[in-house]
Design an enzyme around this catalytic site. Structure first.
Site, PDB file in Angstrom:
ATOM      1  N   GLY A  27      -1.450   3.594  -0.889  1.00 55.07           N
ATOM      2  CA  GLY A  27      -1.993   4.881  -1.338  1.00 55.07           C
ATOM      3  C   GLY A  27      -2.133   4.969  -2.838  1.00 55.07           C
ATOM      4  N   ASN A  28      -2.997   5.863  -3.263  1.00 57.19           N
ATOM      5  CA  ASN A  28      -3.212   6.067  -4.695  1.00 57.19           C
ATOM      6  C   ASN A  28      -3.947   7.368  -4.933  1.00 57.19           C
ATOM      7  OD1 ASN A  28      -6.109   5.086  -4.219  1.00 57.19           O
ATOM      8  ND2 ASN A  28      -4.913   3.244  -3.774  1.00 57.19           N
ATOM      9  N   SER A  44      -1.459  -0.537  -9.887  1.00 57.14           N
ATOM     10  CA  SER A  44      -1.408  -1.279  -8.622  1.00 57.14           C
ATOM     11  C   SER A  44       0.003  -1.759  -8.300  1.00 57.14           C
ATOM     12  CB  SER A  44      -2.349  -2.489  -8.741  1.00 57.14           C
ATOM     13  OG  SER A  44      -2.371  -3.201  -7.543  1.00 57.14           O
ATOM     14  N   GLY A  45       0.433  -1.529  -7.049  1.00 53.07           N
ATOM     15  CA  GLY A  45       1.659  -2.152  -6.544  1.00 53.07           C
ATOM     16  C   GLY A  45       2.962  -1.691  -7.166  1.00 53.07           C
ATOM     17  N   SER A  73      -4.929   0.592  -9.792  1.00 57.90           N
ATOM     18  CA  SER A  73      -4.993   0.482  -8.335  1.00 57.90           C
ATOM     19  C   SER A  73      -6.194  -0.357  -7.914  1.00 57.90           C
ATOM     20  CB  SER A  73      -5.118   1.879  -7.737  1.00 57.90           C
ATOM     21  OG  SER A  73      -5.600   1.779  -6.423  1.00 57.90           O
ATOM     22  N   SER A  74      -5.998  -1.187  -6.897  1.00 55.63           N
ATOM     23  CA  SER A  74      -7.087  -2.054  -6.437  1.00 55.63           C
ATOM     24  C   SER A  74      -8.238  -1.261  -5.816  1.00 55.63           C
ATOM     25  CB  SER A  74      -6.540  -3.076  -5.440  1.00 55.63           C
ATOM     26  OG  SER A  74      -5.862  -2.409  -4.403  1.00 55.63           O
ATOM     27  N   ASP A  75      -8.013   0.020  -5.514  1.00 46.26           N
ATOM     28  CA  ASP A  75      -9.084   0.855  -4.945  1.00 46.26           C
ATOM     29  C   ASP A  75      -9.901   1.590  -6.003  1.00 46.26           C
ATOM     30  OD1 ASP A  75      -8.623   0.323  -2.179  1.00 46.26           O
ATOM     31  OD2 ASP A  75      -6.822   1.561  -2.299  1.00 46.26           O
ATOM     32  N   HIS A  94      -6.234   8.427  -1.865  1.00 45.25           N
ATOM     33  CA  HIS A  94      -6.396   7.529  -0.714  1.00 45.25           C
ATOM     34  C   HIS A  94      -5.024   7.266  -0.107  1.00 45.25           C
ATOM     35  CE1 HIS A  94      -7.624   4.333   1.880  1.00 45.25           C
ATOM     36  NE2 HIS A  94      -7.052   3.380   1.178  1.00 45.25           N
ATOM     37  N   HIS A  96      -2.983   5.805   3.841  1.00 40.18           N
ATOM     38  CA  HIS A  96      -3.127   5.292   5.202  1.00 40.18           C
ATOM     39  C   HIS A  96      -2.271   6.164   6.110  1.00 40.18           C
ATOM     40  CE1 HIS A  96      -4.579   0.945   4.086  1.00 40.18           C
ATOM     41  NE2 HIS A  96      -5.224   1.896   3.435  1.00 40.18           N
ATOM     42  N   ASP A 119     -10.252  26.184   8.024  1.00 41.42           N
ATOM     43  CA  ASP A 119      -9.802  26.724   6.739  1.00 41.42           C
ATOM     44  C   ASP A 119     -10.118  25.767   5.587  1.00 41.42           C
ATOM     45  OD1 ASP A 119      -8.798  29.121   7.608  1.00 41.42           O
ATOM     46  OD2 ASP A 119      -6.728  28.410   7.808  1.00 41.42           O
ATOM     47  N   HIS A 168     -10.579   1.641   8.558  1.00 43.15           N
ATOM     48  CA  HIS A 168      -9.684   1.582   7.394  1.00 43.15           C
ATOM     49  C   HIS A 168      -8.773   2.818   7.370  1.00 43.15           C
ATOM     50  CE1 HIS A 168      -9.513   0.929   2.704  1.00 43.15           C
ATOM     51  NE2 HIS A 168      -8.332   1.158   3.227  1.00 43.15           N
ATOM     52  N   TYR A 225      -8.989  35.629   1.351  1.00 39.79           N
ATOM     53  CA  TYR A 225      -7.640  35.114   1.556  1.00 39.79           C
ATOM     54  C   TYR A 225      -6.848  35.114   0.240  1.00 39.79           C
ATOM     55  CZ  TYR A 225      -3.942  31.942   2.991  1.00 39.79           C
ATOM     56  OH  TYR A 225      -2.717  31.379   3.265  1.00 39.79           O
TER      57      TYR A 225
HETATM   58 ZN   LIG Z   1      -6.632   1.518   1.986  1.00 42.50          ZN
END
Ligand SMILES: [Zn+2]
Length: 228
Positions: A27-28, A44-45, A73-75, A94, A96, A119, A168, A225
């Site tokens: 995630g990132n 990253s990592g 991040s690799s994304d 992002h 998972h 909503d 993914h 709201y």
């Molecule tokens: Zn991913």
């Protein structure tokens, strides 16, 4: 440089852990300073336990590191594609997360089955097509972003602030890092509810009127709201 945005992006990353959306270093989250054309993203990592605001990496819109000693991040390239295509957004997340990823792996849109969904998401949460072998073997991370943009033709990214990438996992976004993380958390909750609903009743569905009523209670010029 961008100390405030670094802190907000760092907080959004930690929020994903706190809400159980990420395991280990998955995630990132990133945020963008539109005036300067700079993006802050998780390195990253790096373990979330050790992640510090000052470790957030600053890059330009081409992904070139402008500040920071760690690799981004690799994304990153997926985030950059989204920032370019969706000028209204200010942050991308992002994960998972389990249920949203299950829908993504099933290559199915998450249907709008009730008011919790409505909503936040004005319509089904779309799932992209799967990438071709050429796209996977080529600039994979960039092509992931392109597949999202392709799926969002004709969709307002602020009306549906999230997507499933086929095979993914989900991406979510918002005006701020806080919003983007919030949308990722709600997306996971909605994905879990939809999964359970479909198991209990494969024909479940509600009227467009109910979905519209709930969506526009929170969004748009007639929102009622919360407090004024
Ligand atoms: Zn991913």
């Amino acid at each position: 440089m961008l100390e405030e945005l670094k802190r907000e992006t760092w907080e959004a990353n930690l929020e994903l852990v706190k809400r159980g959306l990420v395991l280990y270093t998955f995630g990132n989250a990133s945020g963008i300073d539109r005036a300067q054309g700079l993006v802050c993203i998780k390195p990253s990592g790096v373990d979330y336990d050790e992640l510090q605001p000052e470790q957030m990496v600053v890059t330009d819109m081409e992904g070139v590191v402008v500040e920071g000693s760690l690799r981004p991040s690799s994304d990153l390239k997926t985030h950059l594609v989204l920032y370019r295509a969706f000028p209204s957004i200010g942050a991308v997340v992002h994960t998972h997360s389990k249920y949203a990823t299950a829908w993504a792996q099933s290559c199915r849109d998450i249907p709008a089955l009730g008011t919790t969904h409505a909503d936040y998401f004005h319509g089904p949460v779309p799932c992209t097509r799967e990438l071709t072998d050429d796209e996977i073997n080529g600039d994979y991370v960039l092509n992931t972003g392109r597949a999202i943009i392709e799926r969002f033709q004709g969709i307002d990214p602020l009306a549906i602030p999230g997507v499933l990438v086929g095979g993914h996992a989900p991406f979510a976004w918002g005006r701020t890092p806080h919003d983007a993380a919030h949308h990722a958390v709600v997306l996971e909750a909605v994905a879990e509810m939809a999964f359970m609903t479909v198991v209990l009743n494969a024909n479940a569905g509600v009227s467009q009127a109910l979905l519209d009523r709930h969506h526009f209670r929170k969004h748009g010029p007639n929102a009622t709201y919360g407090q004024r």
